[in-house]
Design an enzyme around this catalytic site. Structure first.
Site, short mmCIF file in Angstrom:
data_model
loop_
_atom_site.label_atom_id
_atom_site.label_comp_id
_atom_site.label_asym_id
_atom_site.label_seq_id
_atom_site.Cartn_x
_atom_site.Cartn_y
_atom_site.Cartn_z
N ASP A 100 0.87 -1.18 0.00
CA ASP A 100 0.00 0.00 0.00
C ASP A 100 0.91 1.23 0.00
O ASP A 100 2.13 1.12 0.17
CB ASP A 100 -0.89 -0.01 1.26
CG ASP A 100 -1.79 1.22 1.34
OD1 ASP A 100 -2.42 1.57 0.33
OD2 ASP A 100 -1.87 1.85 2.42
N SER A 101 0.29 2.40 -0.11
CA SER A 101 1.06 3.64 -0.06
C SER A 101 1.58 3.94 1.35
O SER A 101 2.52 4.69 1.52
CB SER A 101 0.18 4.80 -0.51
OG SER A 101 -0.96 4.90 0.32
N CYS A 160 -4.30 -1.61 -1.84
CA CYS A 160 -4.52 -0.18 -2.07
C CYS A 160 -5.52 -0.08 -3.22
O CYS A 160 -5.27 -0.64 -4.30
CB CYS A 160 -3.19 0.47 -2.45
SG CYS A 160 -3.35 2.17 -3.03
N CYS A 193 -11.12 2.79 0.26
CA CYS A 193 -9.71 3.10 0.40
C CYS A 193 -9.28 2.35 1.65
O CYS A 193 -9.98 2.39 2.67
CB CYS A 193 -9.51 4.60 0.60
SG CYS A 193 -7.84 5.04 1.15
N HIS A 211 -7.17 2.87 3.80
CA HIS A 211 -6.92 3.69 5.00
C HIS A 211 -8.21 3.91 5.80
O HIS A 211 -8.16 4.13 7.00
CB HIS A 211 -6.37 5.07 4.62
CG HIS A 211 -4.90 5.10 4.34
ND1 HIS A 211 -4.35 4.60 3.19
CD2 HIS A 211 -3.86 5.60 5.07
CE1 HIS A 211 -3.03 4.79 3.22
NE2 HIS A 211 -2.71 5.39 4.35
N GLU A 235 -2.93 8.41 8.71
CA GLU A 235 -1.47 8.39 8.77
C GLU A 235 -0.96 9.15 10.01
O GLU A 235 0.10 8.89 10.54
CB GLU A 235 -0.85 9.02 7.51
CG GLU A 235 -1.03 8.20 6.23
CD GLU A 235 -0.09 6.99 6.15
OE1 GLU A 235 0.96 6.98 6.79
OE2 GLU A 235 -0.45 6.03 5.42
N1 DGL Z 1 -4.83 3.20 0.91
C1 DGL Z 1 -4.87 3.56 -0.46
C2 DGL Z 1 -6.16 3.20 -1.15
O1 DGL Z 1 -6.77 2.23 -0.78
C3 DGL Z 1 -4.30 4.89 -0.90
C4 DGL Z 1 -4.44 6.07 -0.05
C5 DGL Z 1 -3.53 7.15 -0.58
O2 DGL Z 1 -2.33 6.93 -0.55
O3 DGL Z 1 -4.03 8.19 -1.05
O4 DGL Z 1 -6.55 3.81 -2.10
#
Ligand code: DGL
Length: 263
Positions: free
Chosen positions: A10-11, A73, A183, A185, A151
């Site tokens: 993931d990011s 992600c 997402c 996150h 984050e």
């Molecule tokens: N967690 C990621 C997603 O599911 C990316 C969030 C990001 O880095 O903007 O899209």
């Protein structure tokens, strides 16, 4: 039997929501998690850039010998899954298809999807949900600040609650019956999101269905781990101490085995 690890990327810390579920469903599997913390967020970047990042992350994990790759992600799944599937020789699993299937099974016909700008722009969720349940109304909204709040470790603060109210009110007013956390996150803010949307709206998080998809895939290709001492290893591209703190908080465990890498 295959004791090589599953690679997950993931990011940043968002993919840990998928990592946690895979660890729960497949406790004998070794897991290698890569958080591209030097380049988070992905959600505001172009599809071309995301494809480049995803290729680099995948190559790094493949070079480490992972037996299966989970793109934890949504943004990277939306932009790069077909490319990775085409280029890699190991199985690749994204998070959008499992999330869309879960939403289609749940909804009475009106789904809200919250995701990054990149994922919303791709239209991937709308397409996947309508393919699984034709006629479903899908309304999508980008909630970029949720990524920073996650984050930052601010998921359960009044600031997060106010941001959630601003983002979610238009969707609630449209009468959605199901909300997809599109997402990885966002499940970190799940308690806050639940408070805002109330009990009437079902929340779908693709982590659960993605973990089941990984399980079925390993079974199908007969590559489940046989060993009794699975290893969890974490890789980041920047700010190890920060990742260690936020990831430790979220997973409620010590992040012992952590390495700084360059992609
Ligand atoms: N967690 C990621 C997603 O599911 C990316 C969030 C990001 O880095 O903007 O899209």
């Amino acid at each position: 039997m295959n004791d090589r690890p599953i690679g997950i990327f993931d990011s940043g810390v968002g993919g840990l929501t998928v990592f946690r579920e895979i660890a729960r469903v497949l406790p004998r599997e070794s897991l290698t998690y890569l958080g591209d913390s030097a380049r988070v967020p992905y959600g505001t970047k172009s599809a071309e850039t995301i494809i480049r990042y995803a290729r680099q992350a995948a190559k790094h994990l493949v070079d480490r010998g992972v037996k299966l790759l989970v793109v934890a992600c949504n943004t990277a799944t939306a932009a790069a899954l077909p490319v990775l599937e085409r280029e890699l020789t190991i199985p690749v699993i994204g998070v959008i298809e499992p999330g869309a299937r879960a939403a289609a099974a749940r909804t009475a016909g009106y789904v809200g999807v919250i995701a990054t700008e990149g994922t919303v722009r791709s239209g991937a969720y709308g397409n996947a949900i309508r393919a699984a349940r034709p006629g479903t109304e899908v309304v999508e909204a980008a909630c970029p600040l949720f990524v920073s709040l996650a984050e930052e470790g601010w998921a359960n603060t009044y600031v997060a609650r106010q941001v959630a109210e601003i983002y979610l009110k238009p969707l609630i007013d449209r009468g959605i019956d199901t909300l997809v956390l599109g997402c990885t996150h966002y499940p970190i803010l799940r308690a806050t999101i639940e408070t805002v949307v109330g009990e009437e709206i079902a929340i779908v998080d693709s982590a659960e269905t993605t973990a089941q998809t990984v399980r079925s895939k390993l079974l199908a290709i007969k590559e489940q781990a046989g060993g009794s001492s699975p290893v969890q290893h974490f890789l980041v591209t920047d700010a190890e101490e920060r990742f260690q703190r936020i990831a430790g908080q979220f997973l409620e465990q010590e992040i012992g085995s952590l390495e700084l890498v360059e992609l």
